[in-house]
Design a protein around this motif. Structure first.
Motif, PDB file in Angstrom:
ATOM      1  N   GLY A 219       0.783  -1.223   0.000  1.00 25.84           N
ATOM      2  CA  GLY A 219       0.000   0.000   0.000  1.00 25.84           C
ATOM      3  C   GLY A 219       0.814   1.271   0.000  1.00 25.84           C
ATOM      4  O   GLY A 219       0.249   2.369   0.006  1.00 25.84           O
ATOM      5  N   SER A 220       2.131   1.139  -0.039  1.00 24.74           N
ATOM      6  CA  SER A 220       3.007   2.318  -0.028  1.00 24.74           C
ATOM      7  C   SER A 220       3.139   2.912  -1.421  1.00 24.74           C
ATOM      8  O   SER A 220       2.654   2.344  -2.415  1.00 24.74           O
ATOM      9  CB  SER A 220       4.390   1.934   0.493  1.00 24.74           C
ATOM     10  OG  SER A 220       5.021   1.013  -0.393  1.00 24.74           O
ATOM     11  N   ALA A 221       3.839   4.044  -1.497  1.00 22.29           N
ATOM     12  CA  ALA A 221       4.094   4.661  -2.799  1.00 22.29           C
ATOM     13  C   ALA A 221       4.868   3.715  -3.704  1.00 22.29           C
ATOM     14  O   ALA A 221       4.569   3.586  -4.892  1.00 22.29           O
ATOM     15  CB  ALA A 221       4.860   5.968  -2.608  1.00 22.29           C
ATOM     16  N   ALA A 222       5.853   3.020  -3.135  1.00 18.25           N
ATOM     17  CA  ALA A 222       6.637   2.074  -3.933  1.00 18.25           C
ATOM     18  C   ALA A 222       5.765   0.945  -4.452  1.00 18.25           C
ATOM     19  O   ALA A 222       5.908   0.514  -5.605  1.00 18.25           O
ATOM     20  CB  ALA A 222       7.783   1.513  -3.100  1.00 18.25           C
ATOM     21  N   ASP A 223       4.853   0.458  -3.631  1.00 18.17           N
ATOM     22  CA  ASP A 223       3.970  -0.633  -4.045  1.00 18.17           C
ATOM     23  C   ASP A 223       3.131  -0.214  -5.250  1.00 18.17           C
ATOM     24  O   ASP A 223       2.981  -0.980  -6.216  1.00 18.17           O
ATOM     25  CB  ASP A 223       3.064  -1.000  -2.865  1.00 18.17           C
ATOM     26  CG  ASP A 223       2.381  -2.344  -3.056  1.00 18.17           C
ATOM     27  OD1 ASP A 223       2.941  -3.199  -3.775  1.00 18.17           O
ATOM     28  OD2 ASP A 223       1.293  -2.540  -2.495  1.00 18.17           O
ATOM     29  N   GLU A 224       2.594   1.008  -5.227  1.00 22.43           N
ATOM     30  CA  GLU A 224       1.767   1.488  -6.333  1.00 22.43           C
ATOM     31  C   GLU A 224       2.585   1.697  -7.602  1.00 22.43           C
ATOM     32  O   GLU A 224       2.173   1.297  -8.696  1.00 22.43           O
ATOM     33  CB  GLU A 224       1.083   2.805  -5.936  1.00 22.43           C
ATOM     34  CG  GLU A 224       0.030   2.662  -4.858  1.00 22.43           C
ATOM     35  CD  GLU A 224      -1.150   1.814  -5.305  1.00 22.43           C
ATOM     36  OE1 GLU A 224      -1.453   1.782  -6.513  1.00 22.43           O
ATOM     37  OE2 GLU A 224      -1.791   1.189  -4.444  1.00 22.43           O
ATOM     38  N   LEU A 226       5.515   0.374  -8.410  1.00 27.01           N
ATOM     39  CA  LEU A 226       6.045  -0.891  -8.913  1.00 27.01           C
ATOM     40  C   LEU A 226       4.975  -1.726  -9.604  1.00 27.01           C
ATOM     41  O   LEU A 226       5.265  -2.483 -10.532  1.00 27.01           O
ATOM     42  CB  LEU A 226       6.687  -1.690  -7.786  1.00 27.01           C
ATOM     43  CG  LEU A 226       8.043  -1.149  -7.316  1.00 27.01           C
ATOM     44  CD1 LEU A 226       8.452  -1.798  -6.005  1.00 27.01           C
ATOM     45  CD2 LEU A 226       9.119  -1.385  -8.384  1.00 27.01           C
ATOM     46  N   ARG A 227       3.751  -1.589  -9.160  1.00 25.56           N
ATOM     47  CA  ARG A 227       2.656  -2.295  -9.827  1.00 25.56           C
ATOM     48  C   ARG A 227       2.575  -1.862 -11.298  1.00 25.56           C
ATOM     49  O   ARG A 227       2.393  -2.679 -12.197  1.00 25.56           O
ATOM     50  CB  ARG A 227       1.337  -2.006  -9.109  1.00 25.56           C
ATOM     51  CG  ARG A 227       0.203  -2.965  -9.462  1.00 25.56           C
ATOM     52  CD  ARG A 227      -1.136  -2.513  -8.892  1.00 25.56           C
ATOM     53  NE  ARG A 227      -1.043  -1.931  -7.577  1.00 25.56           N
ATOM     54  CZ  ARG A 227      -1.028  -2.614  -6.442  1.00 25.56           C
ATOM     55  NH1 ARG A 227      -1.075  -3.934  -6.489  1.00 25.56           N
ATOM     56  NH2 ARG A 227      -0.960  -1.987  -5.283  1.00 25.56           N
ATOM     57  N   GLN A 232       4.329  -2.638 -17.284  1.00 22.42           N
ATOM     58  CA  GLN A 232       5.035  -2.186 -18.481  1.00 22.42           C
ATOM     59  C   GLN A 232       6.166  -3.141 -18.867  1.00 22.42           C
ATOM     60  O   GLN A 232       6.406  -3.378 -20.062  1.00 22.42           O
ATOM     61  CB  GLN A 232       5.573  -0.772 -18.274  1.00 22.42           C
ATOM     62  CG  GLN A 232       4.499   0.270 -18.014  1.00 22.42           C
ATOM     63  CD  GLN A 232       3.384   0.232 -19.047  1.00 22.42           C
ATOM     64  OE1 GLN A 232       3.642   0.186 -20.249  1.00 22.42           O
ATOM     65  NE2 GLN A 232       2.138   0.228 -18.577  1.00 22.42           N
ATOM     66  N   VAL A 233       6.867  -3.685 -17.891  1.00 21.36           N
ATOM     67  CA  VAL A 233       7.931  -4.641 -18.193  1.00 21.36           C
ATOM     68  C   VAL A 233       7.335  -5.895 -18.828  1.00 21.36           C
ATOM     69  O   VAL A 233       7.877  -6.439 -19.806  1.00 21.36           O
ATOM     70  CB  VAL A 233       8.744  -4.985 -16.934  1.00 21.36           C
ATOM     71  CG1 VAL A 233       9.722  -6.130 -17.222  1.00 21.36           C
ATOM     72  CG2 VAL A 233       9.508  -3.754 -16.437  1.00 21.36           C
ATOM     73  N   ARG A 234       6.206  -6.367 -18.305  1.00 18.34           N
ATOM     74  CA  ARG A 234       5.539  -7.526 -18.909  1.00 18.34           C
ATOM     75  C   ARG A 234       5.123  -7.227 -20.339  1.00 18.34           C
ATOM     76  O   ARG A 234       5.246  -8.077 -21.231  1.00 18.34           O
ATOM     77  CB  ARG A 234       4.311  -7.924 -18.078  1.00 18.34           C
ATOM     78  CG  ARG A 234       4.625  -8.655 -16.785  1.00 18.34           C
ATOM     79  CD  ARG A 234       3.386  -9.358 -16.245  1.00 18.34           C
ATOM     80  NE  ARG A 234       2.296  -8.440 -16.017  1.00 18.34           N
ATOM     81  CZ  ARG A 234       2.087  -7.779 -14.889  1.00 18.34           C
ATOM     82  NH1 ARG A 234       2.933  -7.927 -13.879  1.00 18.34           N
ATOM     83  NH2 ARG A 234       1.053  -6.970 -14.755  1.00 18.34           N
ATOM     84  N   THR A 235       4.619  -6.016 -20.579  1.00 17.60           N
ATOM     85  CA  THR A 235       4.218  -5.643 -21.934  1.00 17.60           C
ATOM     86  C   THR A 235       5.413  -5.662 -22.877  1.00 17.60           C
ATOM     87  O   THR A 235       5.322  -6.161 -24.009  1.00 17.60           O
ATOM     88  CB  THR A 235       3.574  -4.239 -21.930  1.00 17.60           C
ATOM     89  OG1 THR A 235       2.413  -4.261 -21.108  1.00 17.60           O
ATOM     90  CG2 THR A 235       3.186  -3.815 -23.331  1.00 17.60           C
ATOM     91  N   GLU A 422      -0.673   7.872 -14.978  1.00 18.07           N
ATOM     92  CA  GLU A 422      -1.134   6.483 -15.111  1.00 18.07           C
ATOM     93  C   GLU A 422      -0.867   5.634 -13.864  1.00 18.07           C
ATOM     94  O   GLU A 422      -1.760   4.892 -13.430  1.00 18.07           O
ATOM     95  CB  GLU A 422      -0.527   5.861 -16.366  1.00 18.07           C
ATOM     96  CG  GLU A 422      -1.099   6.499 -17.641  1.00 18.07           C
ATOM     97  CD  GLU A 422      -0.507   5.936 -18.923  1.00 18.07           C
ATOM     98  OE1 GLU A 422       0.421   5.090 -18.826  1.00 18.07           O
ATOM     99  OE2 GLU A 422      -0.959   6.317 -20.022  1.00 18.07           O
ATOM    100  N   PRO A 423       0.331   5.683 -13.240  1.00 15.10           N
ATOM    101  CA  PRO A 423       0.504   4.900 -12.017  1.00 15.10           C
ATOM    102  C   PRO A 423      -0.351   5.420 -10.869  1.00 15.10           C
ATOM    103  O   PRO A 423      -0.522   4.720  -9.856  1.00 15.10           O
ATOM    104  CB  PRO A 423       2.003   5.081 -11.696  1.00 15.10           C
ATOM    105  CG  PRO A 423       2.630   5.572 -12.947  1.00 15.10           C
ATOM    106  CD  PRO A 423       1.571   6.347 -13.650  1.00 15.10           C
ATOM    107  N   ALA A 424      -0.872   6.647 -10.998  1.00 14.59           N
ATOM    108  CA  ALA A 424      -1.619   7.271  -9.905  1.00 14.59           C
ATOM    109  C   ALA A 424      -3.113   6.974  -9.952  1.00 14.59           C
ATOM    110  O   ALA A 424      -3.840   7.335  -9.029  1.00 14.59           O
ATOM    111  CB  ALA A 424      -1.406   8.788  -9.945  1.00 14.59           C
TER     112      ALA A 424
END
Length: 512
Positions: A219-224, A226-227, A232-235, A422-424
């Motif tokens: 639930g941290s900023a890093a968690d969001e 990195l999600r 994007q890496v998978r894409t 977008e990550p937000a």
């Protein structure tokens, strides 16, 4: 030589090969008029993967199969839902280079070795409608698996697959599923024969994703952030085979993914350590540049071709269409070479390794464990401020090359701002989505303007080439004038598009 097919299928547990009484339930499925037996085949497949099972961990499989109507090498790649793409190559003793290349983004430099052998006795039936058209193929498999990674562990089971015929609506699978479940036939608890064979023979299981993320606070900023980076890496990894095969829009998708990753790693430096991410950003910039020639040429030729196609025939003077084709062919070959050289380079493999390391063991920065709301708002507003400065500077300049360059810089800033939203979206919801949508409107105006600038440059070159070849250059000049008018239109529209984006309530909504 390879060819591919899209397969959409579901797997089910089957009671036993001898008990086929449940097949009668299929006559209760809407659309199925008969079940036609098609015989039995003996299939023998050796599956290949890396020592740490990177392929199966990425929902892909590579096998060499003998027996049946499609003997050969098969690389199966995930698509979506129940669908996968199967790329086939002729039977040979070693892995075909064509399939090895298509697996590179998933296995990188690791060696592919035999991991499991699976032999199946397959009885096949066709599910047919009242007009005699085959709707789907039902395969009942008696499976025997053995590990090829040492030891003598073996496993056996029975399963069934139902694969849709080409162009049959996928709703048929849902109707079949409902009837089979009502008859006590359950969905298989494994995604593939290989996954089950690995587990039941003890040959190994792929590592769980992100096992090195113990230091990331949920639930941290890093968690969001990195999600989003994971996505994007998978894409990037998933689109690689399509780029190598030169499928439509694949280069564009990979290039956009590079941009999204670069922008995210820049905008969220307070979350991910820039000492690690800045070198990755530079390599993403390199890859995007190598892909850019192919994509830019594709967009440009489509634009010019459309312009020519819209002209009255009496205004097309000289070898306009042939010259455009010749001009495009030379540049397309060079652009394609650059793309493939990049994907076959050690530099690209190193970039994939760096991205994998970044997602598996993220380099956290000082605000990584902070509440995500404040972190993402600050990141978005910072990019927005840069965008506002770029737009203001461009609008202050007089029309001409200097203003064209400034508008191009504003366009790039608009992309960075949109990507920052977008990550937000999972944190801020509608305000982030709304701002991203309005910034995209500005980006479109700026993008149309830049496309006209690039087109004008190309049209000037084409006109000079025509003149040197003693051909009329009238048509090229006419198209140049159209592109100039298009650029002027975009410049006139920009202030209004920017005003819609820069309304104060957007800033308040983000800061709330």
């Amino acid at each position: 030589m390879t060819h591919s097919k899209r397969e959409t299928e579901r797997k089910y547990e089957a009671p036993s090969a001898d008990d086929t009484s449940w097949l009668a339930a299929l006559f209760g499925v809407e659309g199925i008029a008969s079940v036609v037996e098609r015989g039995t085949d003996e299939l023998d497949a050796v599956y290949y993967d890396t020592d740490d099972l990177r392929l199966v961990g990425a929902s892909a499989t590579l096998r060499r199969r003998t027996g049946g109507p499609d003997a050969g090498w098969h690389l199966k790649l995930p698509v979506s839902g129940d669908s996968r793409e199967e790329v086939r190559a002729p039977l040979s003793e070693v892995i075909p280079d064509s399939l090895r290349d298509l697996a590179v983004s998933r296995v990188r430099e690791a060696e592919l070795r035999p991991v499991v052998r699976i032999r199946s006795t397959r009885s096949t039936r066709h599910l047919v409608d009242s007009a005699g058209m085959v709707l789907a193929e039902l395969s009942l498999d008696e499976v025997h698996a053995e590990s090829l990674r040492g030891g003598t562990a073996r496993a056996s089971w029975t399963e069934t697959e139902i694969e849709l015929a080409e162009d049959v609506d996928s709703s048929l699978l849902d109707r079949v599923d409902k009837v089979l479940r009502g008859s006590g036939i359950e969905r298989a608890g494994h995604p593939s024969k290989l996954a089950r064979a690995l587990k039941e023979t003890g040959a190994g299981v792929p590592p769980l994703p992100h096992t090195g993320r113990e230091n990331v606070v949920p639930g941290s900023a890093a968690d969001e952030v990195l999600r989003y980076v994971d996505q994007q890496v998978r894409t990037l990894v998933d689109i690689d085979p399509a780029v190598r095969r030169d499928l439509p829009d694949a280069v564009h998708q990979m290039r956009v993914t590079c941009r999204r990753l670069r922008s995210t790693l820049r905008s969220y430096r307070p979350v991910l350590d820039r000492e690690v991410t800045d070198p990755v950003r530079e390599e993403l910039k390199w890859l995007g540049g190598e892909l850019g020639a192919a994509r830019d040429q594709e967009v440009l030729v489509e634009r010019l071709g459309s312009r020519i196609g819209a002209l009255p025939r009496e205004l097309i003077l000289g070898r306009v269409d042939p010259r455009l084709r010749e001009w495009n062919a030379a540049r397309t070959v060079e652009a394609r070479r650059r793309t493939l050289d990049a994907l076959h380079s050690s530099r690209y493999l190193e970039l994939l390794n760096s991205l994998t390391a970044l997602t598996e063991k993220p380099p956290l920065a000082r605000k990584a464990d902070h509440s995500p709301e404040k972190v993402v708002v600050k990141a978005i507003l910072k990019e927005y401020k840069r965008l506002a400065g770029r737009v203001a500077h461009a609008l202050e300049l007089s029309p001409g090359p200097e203003r064209d360059a400034a508008l191009h810089q504003a366009r790039k800033a608009s992309k960075k701002t949109r990507y920052a939203t977008e990550p937000a979206r999972g944190v801020l919801g509608k305000p982030a989505k709304r701002l991203g949508k309005r910034v995209k409107g500005v980006q479109k105006v700026l993008g149309d303007h830049q496309d006209s600038v690039v087109a004008r440059s190309a049209l000037r070159d084409l006109a000079l080439d025509a003149h040197a070849g003693h051909e009329p250059s009238f048509t090229w000049g006419l198209l140049y004038g159209q592109e100039q008018a298009e650029g002027d239109r975009c410049e006139r529209e920009l202030p209004a598009a920017w005003a819609r984006t820069s309304k104060p309530r957007l800033r308040k909504a983000l800061a709330a």
